[in-house]
Design an enzyme around this catalytic site. Structure first.
Site, PDB file in Angstrom:
ATOM      1  N   LYS A 280       0.697  -1.330   0.035  1.00  0.00           N
ATOM      2  CA  LYS A 280       0.079   0.098   0.089  1.00  0.00           C
ATOM      3  C   LYS A 280       0.784   1.319  -0.095  1.00  0.00           C
ATOM      4  CE  LYS A 280      -4.032  -1.955   2.634  1.00  0.00           C
ATOM      5  NZ  LYS A 280      -4.927  -1.886   1.656  1.00  0.00           N
ATOM      6  N   ARG A 354     -10.266 -11.894   1.906  1.00  0.00           N
ATOM      7  CA  ARG A 354     -10.997 -12.943   1.304  1.00  0.00           C
ATOM      8  C   ARG A 354     -10.264 -14.114   1.490  1.00  0.00           C
ATOM      9  NH1 ARG A 354     -11.557  -9.720  -4.065  1.00  0.00           N
ATOM     10  NH2 ARG A 354     -11.318  -7.809  -2.685  1.00  0.00           N
TER      11      ARG A 354
HETATM   12  N1  BES Z   1      -8.184  -3.954   4.370  1.00  0.00           N
HETATM   13  C1  BES Z   1      -8.241  -3.512   3.046  1.00  0.00           C
HETATM   14  C2  BES Z   1      -9.693  -2.828   2.900  1.00  0.00           C
HETATM   15  C3  BES Z   1      -9.421  -1.378   3.172  1.00  0.00           C
HETATM   16  C4  BES Z   1      -8.799  -0.376   2.685  1.00  0.00           C
HETATM   17  C5  BES Z   1     -10.350  -0.961   4.070  1.00  0.00           C
HETATM   18  C6  BES Z   1      -9.076   0.935   3.011  1.00  0.00           C
HETATM   19  C7  BES Z   1     -10.336   0.178   4.636  1.00  0.00           C
HETATM   20  C8  BES Z   1      -9.688   1.367   3.850  1.00  0.00           C
HETATM   21  C9  BES Z   1      -8.335  -4.614   2.269  1.00  0.00           C
HETATM   22  O1  BES Z   1      -7.324  -5.903   2.740  1.00  0.00           O
HETATM   23  C10 BES Z   1      -7.755  -4.271   0.981  1.00  0.00           C
HETATM   24  O2  BES Z   1      -6.586  -4.095   0.830  1.00  0.00           O
HETATM   25  N2  BES Z   1      -8.513  -4.434  -0.322  1.00  0.00           N
HETATM   26  C11 BES Z   1      -8.309  -4.116  -1.480  1.00  0.00           C
HETATM   27  C12 BES Z   1      -8.618  -4.811  -2.468  1.00  0.00           C
HETATM   28  C13 BES Z   1      -8.301  -4.750  -3.703  1.00  0.00           C
HETATM   29  C14 BES Z   1      -6.881  -5.117  -3.774  1.00  0.00           C
HETATM   30  C15 BES Z   1      -9.086  -5.579  -4.867  1.00  0.00           C
HETATM   31  C16 BES Z   1      -8.722  -2.476  -1.536  1.00  0.00           C
HETATM   32  O3  BES Z   1      -9.904  -2.202  -1.274  1.00  0.00           O
HETATM   33  O4  BES Z   1      -8.075  -1.670  -2.327  1.00  0.00           O
HETATM   34 MN    MN Z   2      -5.579  -5.574   1.970  1.00  0.00          MN
END
Ligand code: BES
Ligand code: MN
Ligand code: ZN
Length: 511
Positions: A280, A354
Site C-alpha cells: 500500500k 478474502r
Molecule cells: N483492508 C483492506 C480494505 C480497506 C482499505 C479498508 C482501505 C479500509 C480502508 C483490504 O485488505 C484491501 O486492501 N482491499 C483492497 C482490495 C483490492 C486489492 C481488490 C482494496 O480495497 O483496495
Molecule cells: Mn489488503
C-alpha cells in the site's frame, strides 16, 4: 461506566445534582421543563426571555438553584423544532447532554430527555440509546500514554426518567441491554485502537481466552501447524509474509439447548495490513491496524450475548494474521489451494481478507450453523460507495439480509444492501486457477463478496463490509465499535424468535 437507574417521578420534586430537560426552538419548554418552571414560579421562562437559549439543536444552558426546586442544577438542552425531533436529533442532543454532564460538578444527575416524543420509538429504545451514548461519550483510549490523564468526571450516577411506573421493569432491562452493548463496543474499540505491534494474532487469541475466563464462552485457538493439517492453504499463504504466527480463534457461547443450531459470526482479524508485495502507499497506512475490527466486533457481540445470557448458541470464528512483504510472502501470480479444494490465483496480495476468510468460512461448516454472518474491513470500494455512515451488506438469503438491516436500523448502526448477482462472478475468472482473488476496479465490494459466496454455498450467509464504519479518521481518529450494536441486536431478536422466550426489552423495527 456510570451507574444507571430508572425512575418515574415528577421533576420539580427531584432532589438531584442536575436535572436534564429539553427546550424546543422558539423557547418552547418540554413537558418536564414546564413542570419545573411552574414550580419555580416562571423563573425558567423569564430566564429564556432574556435570550440566552432559543432552543436550537446544539444549544444548552445550565441554571443553578431555581427557587422552590430541590434540584441543585437544571441543564436545558436545545432540541430544535419540536415537530422535527426524530431519531438522529435525539441522539445528538443526548450526546450533547452527556458531554456537558462529564464536565459538571454534580456527582449524580437525572435525565428527562428520555420522555421526549420520538416518532416510531418507545421508551425502551430511548433508554438504550441514552446508555450507549453516555458510555461512548465517556470512552477514552489512553492505555498507551505513559501518563494517562486523570479522570475528571465527577458524575457517577445517572437516573433515567420514564413516564409510567409500568415502564420501570422494561426500562431496567433496556439499561442492561444498553450496558451490554456499550461494554461490547468498548472492547471492540480498545482492540481496534491498539497498535499493530501490541495487538498481534497472538494477542487477539490471548484476549479471546481471557473473554472465555470472564464469560460463559468456550475458546480454542488453532496454531499454524493445525491450520496446515486443516488444509487452510489460502489463509496460511497470507501469514507466510509475516514473522507473527497466524491464529484461528474459535469461540462458543451456548445459551440454548445443545441441539439448537448456532449463529456463526466470522470476523476478519488482520492485525496489520501493509498490502504484502502489492504494498500500500505510505499515506494513512497506520490505519491498517484497524483491519482486525471485524474480529473485534465478533468478540464484542459475543461478550454482550453472554452478559445478557441470551438463550441462543453463537460460534465465533476469527482467522487472524498480518499481511506484510517478507521473503516468503505471497507474490502476484501465486496459486494457492483453499481448504474447500478450490484453487485461487493471487493477482493482488492486498486482497488478503478474502483469502483468510474463505478458509474460515469453510471451517464454519462443521458447526452446521443456522446462519453465518461474516464481518470484515474488506474493501476500500465500500468506503467510496457508502462513506462512513453505512456498512455494506450482501447476502445469499434475503430474510437474513432483512433481519440484519432491521437490527442496524433499530440500533442506528445501519447497513445498506448491495446486489450479489451472479453477473459479477465472471470478473473473478482466472486463466490458471479456479478463480482470481480480485475482480478489477468495478464493483469492488460486490466482487469481493462474490469471492466469499463461492465458499458459503452450504449455508445461509450474509457479509458485512465495515471498511467505512469501523473507525473514524482525521482529528477524531479512533475505532467506533461498529457493528457491535447491530450484531447484538440481531442476536437479541433471534434469541427471542427462535430460542426460548427471552428476557429482552427492545422491539423489532417493523420498517
Ligand atoms: N483492508 C483492506 C480494505 C480497506 C482499505 C479498508 C482501505 C479500509 C480502508 C483490504 O485488505 C484491501 O486492501 N482491499 C483492497 C482490495 C483490492 C486489492 C481488490 C482494496 O480495497 O483496495
Ligand atoms: Mn489488503
Ligand atoms: Zn485488509
Amino acid at each position: 461506566m456510570l451507574e444507571y437507574s430508572v425512575k418515574s417521578g415528577t421533576p420539580e420534586k427531584q432532589r438531584s445534582g442536575c436535572l436534564i430537560v429539553a427546550v424546543f426552538e422558539g423557547r418552547k419548554l418540554s413537558p418536564a421543563a414546564r413542570l419545573i418552571d411552574q414550580a419555580a414560579n416562571g423563573a425558567l421562562a423569564s430566564l429564556l426571555r432574556r435570550g440566552d437559549l432559543e432552543g436550537r439543536l446544539g444549544q444548552s444552558l445550565l441554571v443553578h438553584s431555581l427557587p422552590a426546586v430541590p434540584a441543585e442544577r437544571v441543564l436545558l438542552i436545545g432540541a430544535g423544532k419540536e415537530r422535527e425531533l426524530h431519531e438522529s436529533r435525539f441522539r445528538e442532543l443526548t450526546a450533547k447532554a452527556a458531554t456537558i454532564l462529564k464536565g459538571l460538578g454534580a456527582s449524580e444527575a437525572m435525565s428527562y430527555l428520555t420522555e421526549l416524543d420520538i416518532k416510531g420509538r418507545d421508551t425502551v429504545w430511548k433508554l438504550r440509546q441514552t446508555v450507549e451514548i453516555n458510555e461512548a461519550t465517556l470512552y477514552r483510549f489512553d492505555q498507551m500514554k505513559s501518563k494517562p490523564a486523570e479522570d475528571k468526571t465527577r458524575c457517577k450516577r445517572l437516573t433515567l426518567s420514564v413516564p409510567k411506573r409500568s415502564d420501570l421493569v422494561p426500562g431496567e432491562l433496556a439499561v442492561r441491554e444498553g450496558l451490554a452493548i456499550a461494554a461490547g463496543v468498548r472492547l471492540a474499540r480498545d482492540l481496534g485502537n491498539l497498535p499493530g505491534n501490541v495487538c498481534t494474532p497472538t494477542y487477539l487469541a490471548d484476549r479471546a481466552r481471557q473473554l472465555g475466563e470472564e464469560q460463559k464462552i468456550q475458546v480454542s485457538v488453532h496454531d499454524e501447524h493445525e491450520l496446515r493439517e486443516l488444509g487452510m492453504g489460502s489463509f496460511l499463504s497470507v501469514s507466510l509474509g509475516s514473522r507473527q504466527p497466524p491464529k484461528l480463534i474459535v469461540l462458543q457461547y451456548r445459551g440454548a439447548g445443545e441441539h439448537e443450531p448456532p449463529v456463526a459470526l466470522v470476523g476478519k482479524g488482520l492485525t496489520f495490513d501493509a498490502g504484502g508485495i502489492s504494498i500500500k502507499p505510505a499515506a494513512n497506512m497506520d490505519e491498517m491496524k484497524y483491519d482486525m475490527c471485524g474480529a473485534a466486533s465478533v468478540l464484542g457481540a459475543m461478550q454482550a450475548a453472554a452478559m445478557l445470557k441470551l438463550p441462543i448458541n453463537v460460534v465465533g470464528v476469527i482467522p487472524s494474521s498480518e499481511n506484510l512483504p517478507d521473503g516468503n510472502a505471497n507474490k502476484p501470480g501465486d496459486i494457492v489451494t483453499s481448504m474447500s479444494g478450490q484453487t485461487i490465483e493471487i493477482l493482488n496480495t492486498d486482497a488478503e481478507g478474502r483469502l483468510i476468510l474463505c478458509d474460515a468460512l469453510t471451517y464454519t461448516e462443521r458447526f452446521k450453523p443456522a446462519v453465518v454472518v461474516d464481518i470484515a474491513t474488506l474493501t476500500g470500494a465500500c468506503v467510496i460507495a457508502l462513506g462512513k455512515h453505512a456498512s455494506g451488506l450482501l447476502a445469499n438469503h434475503e430474510p437474513l439480509a432483512r433481519e440484519l438491516l432491521a437490527a442496524g436500523k433499530y440500533t442506528h448502526d445501519r447497513a445498506w444492501q448491495l446486489p450479489l448477482w451472479d453477473d459479477y462472478q465472471k470478473q473473478l475468472d482466472s486463466n490458471f486457477a479456479d478463480m482470481a482473488n480480485v475482480g478489477g476496479r468495478e464493483g469492488g465490494t460486490i466482487t469481493a463478496a462474490c469471492f466469499l459466496a463461492r465458499y458459503t454455498k452450504a449455508f445461509k450467509w450474509a457479509h458485512l463490509d465495515i471498511a467505512g464504519t469501523a473507525w473514524l479518521t482525521g482529528k477524531e481518529k479512533g475505532a467506533t465499535g461498529r457493528p457491535v450494536p447491530l450484531l447484538t441486536q440481531f442476536l437479541i431478536e433471534r434469541s427471542r424468535k427462535h430460542g426460548a422466550p427471552a428476557e429482552t426489552a427492545g422491539a423489532a423495527d417493523a420498517a
